[in-house]
Design a protein around this motif. Structure first.
Motif, PDB file in Angstrom:
ATOM      1  N   PHE A  35     -34.138 -10.529 -18.135  1.00  0.00           N
ATOM      2  CA  PHE A  35     -34.076 -11.716 -18.991  1.00  0.00           C
ATOM      3  C   PHE A  35     -33.957 -12.948 -18.107  1.00  0.00           C
ATOM      4  CE2 PHE A  35     -31.468 -14.982 -21.060  1.00  0.00           C
ATOM      5  CZ  PHE A  35     -32.164 -15.186 -22.233  1.00  0.00           C
ATOM      6  N   ARG A  36     -34.868 -13.917 -18.319  1.00  0.00           N
ATOM      7  CA  ARG A  36     -34.871 -15.123 -17.491  1.00  0.00           C
ATOM      8  C   ARG A  36     -34.994 -16.364 -18.360  1.00  0.00           C
ATOM      9  NH1 ARG A  36     -37.597 -11.429 -15.753  1.00  0.00           N
ATOM     10  NH2 ARG A  36     -39.592 -11.926 -16.688  1.00  0.00           N
ATOM     11  N   VAL A  37     -34.195 -17.372 -18.052  1.00  0.00           N
ATOM     12  CA  VAL A  37     -34.374 -18.697 -18.631  1.00  0.00           C
ATOM     13  C   VAL A  37     -35.266 -19.447 -17.654  1.00  0.00           C
ATOM     14  CG1 VAL A  37     -33.269 -20.845 -19.357  1.00  0.00           C
ATOM     15  CG2 VAL A  37     -32.102 -18.652 -19.734  1.00  0.00           C
ATOM     16  N   VAL A  38     -36.455 -19.884 -18.126  1.00  0.00           N
ATOM     17  CA  VAL A  38     -37.384 -20.567 -17.227  1.00  0.00           C
ATOM     18  C   VAL A  38     -37.432 -22.078 -17.465  1.00  0.00           C
ATOM     19  CG1 VAL A  38     -38.754 -18.519 -16.745  1.00  0.00           C
ATOM     20  CG2 VAL A  38     -39.412 -19.981 -18.636  1.00  0.00           C
ATOM     21  N   HIS A  39     -37.048 -22.533 -18.664  1.00  0.00           N
ATOM     22  CA  HIS A  39     -36.932 -23.959 -18.969  1.00  0.00           C
ATOM     23  C   HIS A  39     -35.838 -24.115 -20.019  1.00  0.00           C
ATOM     24  CE1 HIS A  39     -40.693 -24.710 -16.915  1.00  0.00           C
ATOM     25  NE2 HIS A  39     -41.300 -23.832 -17.689  1.00  0.00           N
ATOM     26  N   PHE A  40     -35.151 -25.260 -20.014  1.00  0.00           N
ATOM     27  CA  PHE A  40     -34.144 -25.520 -21.042  1.00  0.00           C
ATOM     28  C   PHE A  40     -33.962 -27.017 -21.227  1.00  0.00           C
ATOM     29  CE2 PHE A  40     -31.591 -25.942 -17.253  1.00  0.00           C
ATOM     30  CZ  PHE A  40     -30.691 -26.956 -17.564  1.00  0.00           C
ATOM     31  N   SER A  41     -33.404 -27.380 -22.371  1.00  0.00           N
ATOM     32  CA  SER A  41     -32.912 -28.736 -22.580  1.00  0.00           C
ATOM     33  C   SER A  41     -31.692 -28.667 -23.479  1.00  0.00           C
ATOM     34  CB  SER A  41     -33.976 -29.666 -23.174  1.00  0.00           C
ATOM     35  OG  SER A  41     -34.238 -29.359 -24.517  1.00  0.00           O
ATOM     36  N   ILE A  42     -30.745 -29.533 -23.161  1.00  0.00           N
ATOM     37  CA  ILE A  42     -29.491 -29.621 -23.900  1.00  0.00           C
ATOM     38  C   ILE A  42     -29.585 -30.844 -24.793  1.00  0.00           C
ATOM     39  CG2 ILE A  42     -26.996 -29.923 -23.687  1.00  0.00           C
ATOM     40  CD1 ILE A  42     -27.318 -28.758 -20.778  1.00  0.00           C
ATOM     41  N   GLN A  43     -29.442 -30.641 -26.092  1.00  0.00           N
ATOM     42  CA  GLN A  43     -29.456 -31.745 -27.041  1.00  0.00           C
ATOM     43  C   GLN A  43     -28.054 -31.904 -27.624  1.00  0.00           C
ATOM     44  OE1 GLN A  43     -32.120 -33.653 -26.984  1.00  0.00           O
ATOM     45  NE2 GLN A  43     -32.915 -32.144 -25.534  1.00  0.00           N
ATOM     46  N   ARG A  44     -27.867 -32.872 -28.480  1.00  0.00           N
ATOM     47  CA  ARG A  44     -26.529 -33.181 -29.010  1.00  0.00           C
ATOM     48  C   ARG A  44     -25.866 -31.967 -29.653  1.00  0.00           C
ATOM     49  NH1 ARG A  44     -24.585 -34.270 -33.717  1.00  0.00           N
ATOM     50  NH2 ARG A  44     -26.605 -34.432 -34.718  1.00  0.00           N
ATOM     51  N   ASP A  45     -26.604 -31.232 -30.464  1.00  0.00           N
ATOM     52  CA  ASP A  45     -26.002 -30.112 -31.187  1.00  0.00           C
ATOM     53  C   ASP A  45     -26.844 -28.836 -31.135  1.00  0.00           C
ATOM     54  OD1 ASP A  45     -28.101 -30.904 -32.752  1.00  0.00           O
ATOM     55  OD2 ASP A  45     -26.947 -31.064 -34.611  1.00  0.00           O
ATOM     56  N   HIS A  46     -27.737 -28.744 -30.164  1.00  0.00           N
ATOM     57  CA  HIS A  46     -28.538 -27.536 -30.024  1.00  0.00           C
ATOM     58  C   HIS A  46     -29.125 -27.433 -28.617  1.00  0.00           C
ATOM     59  CE1 HIS A  46     -31.457 -30.602 -31.317  1.00  0.00           C
ATOM     60  NE2 HIS A  46     -32.393 -29.882 -30.758  1.00  0.00           N
ATOM     61  N   LEU A  47     -29.616 -26.251 -28.311  1.00  0.00           N
ATOM     62  CA  LEU A  47     -30.278 -25.978 -27.043  1.00  0.00           C
ATOM     63  C   LEU A  47     -31.692 -25.503 -27.319  1.00  0.00           C
ATOM     64  CD1 LEU A  47     -27.543 -23.788 -25.285  1.00  0.00           C
ATOM     65  CD2 LEU A  47     -27.883 -26.243 -25.060  1.00  0.00           C
ATOM     66  N   HIS A  48     -32.621 -25.924 -26.493  1.00  0.00           N
ATOM     67  CA  HIS A  48     -33.985 -25.390 -26.516  1.00  0.00           C
ATOM     68  C   HIS A  48     -34.202 -24.671 -25.198  1.00  0.00           C
ATOM     69  CE1 HIS A  48     -35.582 -27.161 -30.153  1.00  0.00           C
ATOM     70  NE2 HIS A  48     -35.037 -28.317 -29.821  1.00  0.00           N
ATOM     71  N   LEU A  49     -34.835 -23.508 -25.264  1.00  0.00           N
ATOM     72  CA  LEU A  49     -35.077 -22.703 -24.081  1.00  0.00           C
ATOM     73  C   LEU A  49     -36.474 -22.113 -24.121  1.00  0.00           C
ATOM     74  CD1 LEU A  49     -31.928 -20.833 -25.032  1.00  0.00           C
ATOM     75  CD2 LEU A  49     -31.950 -21.975 -22.843  1.00  0.00           C
ATOM     76  N   VAL A  50     -37.051 -21.917 -22.952  1.00  0.00           N
ATOM     77  CA  VAL A  50     -38.206 -21.048 -22.814  1.00  0.00           C
ATOM     78  C   VAL A  50     -37.699 -19.898 -21.953  1.00  0.00           C
ATOM     79  CG1 VAL A  50     -40.537 -20.745 -21.902  1.00  0.00           C
ATOM     80  CG2 VAL A  50     -39.894 -22.907 -23.009  1.00  0.00           C
ATOM     81  N   VAL A  51     -37.787 -18.690 -22.499  1.00  0.00           N
ATOM     82  CA  VAL A  51     -37.255 -17.510 -21.817  1.00  0.00           C
ATOM     83  C   VAL A  51     -38.332 -16.443 -21.698  1.00  0.00           C
ATOM     84  CG1 VAL A  51     -34.917 -17.973 -22.687  1.00  0.00           C
ATOM     85  CG2 VAL A  51     -36.372 -16.339 -23.894  1.00  0.00           C
ATOM     86  N   GLU A  52     -38.090 -15.514 -20.797  1.00  0.00           N
ATOM     87  CA  GLU A  52     -38.905 -14.311 -20.674  1.00  0.00           C
ATOM     88  C   GLU A  52     -37.968 -13.123 -20.744  1.00  0.00           C
ATOM     89  OE1 GLU A  52     -42.395 -15.969 -17.699  1.00  0.00           O
ATOM     90  OE2 GLU A  52     -40.705 -14.873 -16.828  1.00  0.00           O
ATOM     91  N   ALA A  53     -38.395 -12.088 -21.439  1.00  0.00           N
ATOM     92  CA  ALA A  53     -37.595 -10.869 -21.556  1.00  0.00           C
ATOM     93  C   ALA A  53     -38.523  -9.664 -21.493  1.00  0.00           C
ATOM     94  CB  ALA A  53     -36.813 -10.861 -22.864  1.00  0.00           C
ATOM     95  N   HIS A  54     -38.028  -8.590 -20.913  1.00  0.00           N
ATOM     96  CA  HIS A  54     -38.854  -7.386 -20.772  1.00  0.00           C
ATOM     97  C   HIS A  54     -39.159  -6.726 -22.102  1.00  0.00           C
ATOM     98  CE1 HIS A  54     -38.389  -6.528 -16.222  1.00  0.00           C
ATOM     99  NE2 HIS A  54     -38.447  -7.811 -16.464  1.00  0.00           N
ATOM    100  N   ASP A  55     -38.231  -6.823 -23.052  1.00  0.00           N
ATOM    101  CA  ASP A  55     -38.425  -6.214 -24.372  1.00  0.00           C
ATOM    102  C   ASP A  55     -37.425  -6.833 -25.345  1.00  0.00           C
ATOM    103  OD1 ASP A  55     -35.937  -4.916 -23.830  1.00  0.00           O
ATOM    104  OD2 ASP A  55     -36.946  -3.122 -23.111  1.00  0.00           O
ATOM    105  N   ALA A  56     -37.446  -6.361 -26.590  1.00  0.00           N
ATOM    106  CA  ALA A  56     -36.582  -6.931 -27.627  1.00  0.00           C
ATOM    107  C   ALA A  56     -35.106  -6.727 -27.296  1.00  0.00           C
ATOM    108  CB  ALA A  56     -36.913  -6.309 -28.982  1.00  0.00           C
ATOM    109  N   THR A  57     -34.759  -5.588 -26.726  1.00  0.00           N
ATOM    110  CA  THR A  57     -33.366  -5.334 -26.366  1.00  0.00           C
ATOM    111  C   THR A  57     -32.913  -6.285 -25.270  1.00  0.00           C
ATOM    112  OG1 THR A  57     -33.600  -3.011 -26.980  1.00  0.00           O
ATOM    113  CG2 THR A  57     -31.752  -3.574 -25.525  1.00  0.00           C
ATOM    114  N   ALA A  58     -33.750  -6.500 -24.271  1.00  0.00           N
ATOM    115  CA  ALA A  58     -33.404  -7.435 -23.194  1.00  0.00           C
ATOM    116  C   ALA A  58     -33.248  -8.844 -23.740  1.00  0.00           C
ATOM    117  CB  ALA A  58     -34.462  -7.397 -22.094  1.00  0.00           C
ATOM    118  N   LEU A  59     -34.105  -9.239 -24.685  1.00  0.00           N
ATOM    119  CA  LEU A  59     -33.978 -10.558 -25.304  1.00  0.00           C
ATOM    120  C   LEU A  59     -32.659 -10.674 -26.052  1.00  0.00           C
ATOM    121  CD1 LEU A  59     -35.095 -13.344 -26.133  1.00  0.00           C
ATOM    122  CD2 LEU A  59     -36.161 -12.185 -28.099  1.00  0.00           C
ATOM    123  N   ALA A  60     -32.349  -9.695 -26.876  1.00  0.00           N
ATOM    124  CA  ALA A  60     -31.107  -9.734 -27.661  1.00  0.00           C
ATOM    125  C   ALA A  60     -29.885  -9.776 -26.761  1.00  0.00           C
ATOM    126  CB  ALA A  60     -31.041  -8.535 -28.601  1.00  0.00           C
TER     127      ALA A  60
END
Length: 178
Positions: A40-65
């Motif tokens: 599981f890797r976070v490749v991009h992110f941004s921090i906003q006032r009340d939320h986070l946006h991320l672009v991630v990569e995961a090997h499968d659904a379990t790795a993402l969760a």
């Protein structure tokens, strides 16, 4: 699917200090930096006032969760420790959308890295310091990269690493679409 990056959003519950305050943003960035693993890797992110946006990569659904659960726990512990609180920080689980084309990945990168503009933030340097933009090498014109260890991992998928560039580098003045 492991070959597709994902755009993920995590929304905070009400009653917390704004994530964009300097101290809160710093602990959130540290939690994001510590969240990546082999599967599981976070490749991009941004921090906003009340939320986070991320672009991630995961090997499968379990790795993402598991990766998102670990990230959410790290962020919650960091913020709760900072403000002397206990309990939930995020009001729900996360929302994830697979990015299956070069265009969708490029649009997600613009949306994540330039999201502060959408919310009305003024960016003196042109990039959001509370995002992974200072370490991003896909801007035109090229910017000097931030010194130090980046808080994100290099992408491993073709779409997030190379494919999106076929749609053009990101202009510093771009704004995300609503």
């Amino acid at each position: 699917k492991a070959r597709f990056p994902l755009h993920v959003t995590l929304r905070a519950r009400a009653g917390l200090p704004p994530f964009r305050e300097q101290a809160v943003g710093a602990v959130v960035r540290g939690a994001v930096a510590a969240a990546s693993r082999e599967t599981f890797r976070v490749v991009h992110f941004s921090i906003q006032r009340d939320h986070l946006h991320l672009v991630v990569e995961a090997h499968d659904a379990t790795a993402l969760a598991r990766g998102m659960q670990g990230l959410a726990v790290r962020v919650a512990r960091a913020i709760n420790g900072l403000v002397g609180a206990r309990g939930r920080v995020f009001r729900e689980r996360y929302h994830a959308r697979e990015l299956t084309t070069p265009r969708s990945v490029r649009n997600a990168i613009v949306y994540v890295l330039m999201n502060a503009r959408k919310h009305g933030a003024r960016l003196a340097s042109g990039v959001d310091a509370l995002s992974s933009a200072p370490w991003f090498d896909g801007f035109t014109p090229k910017l000097a990269r931030q010194a130090g260890e980046p808080p994100v991992r290099a992408p491993r998928t073709w779409l997030a690493g190379v494919g999106w560039r076929r749609r053009g580098l990101v202009q510093l003045g771009e704004r995300p679409r609503d």
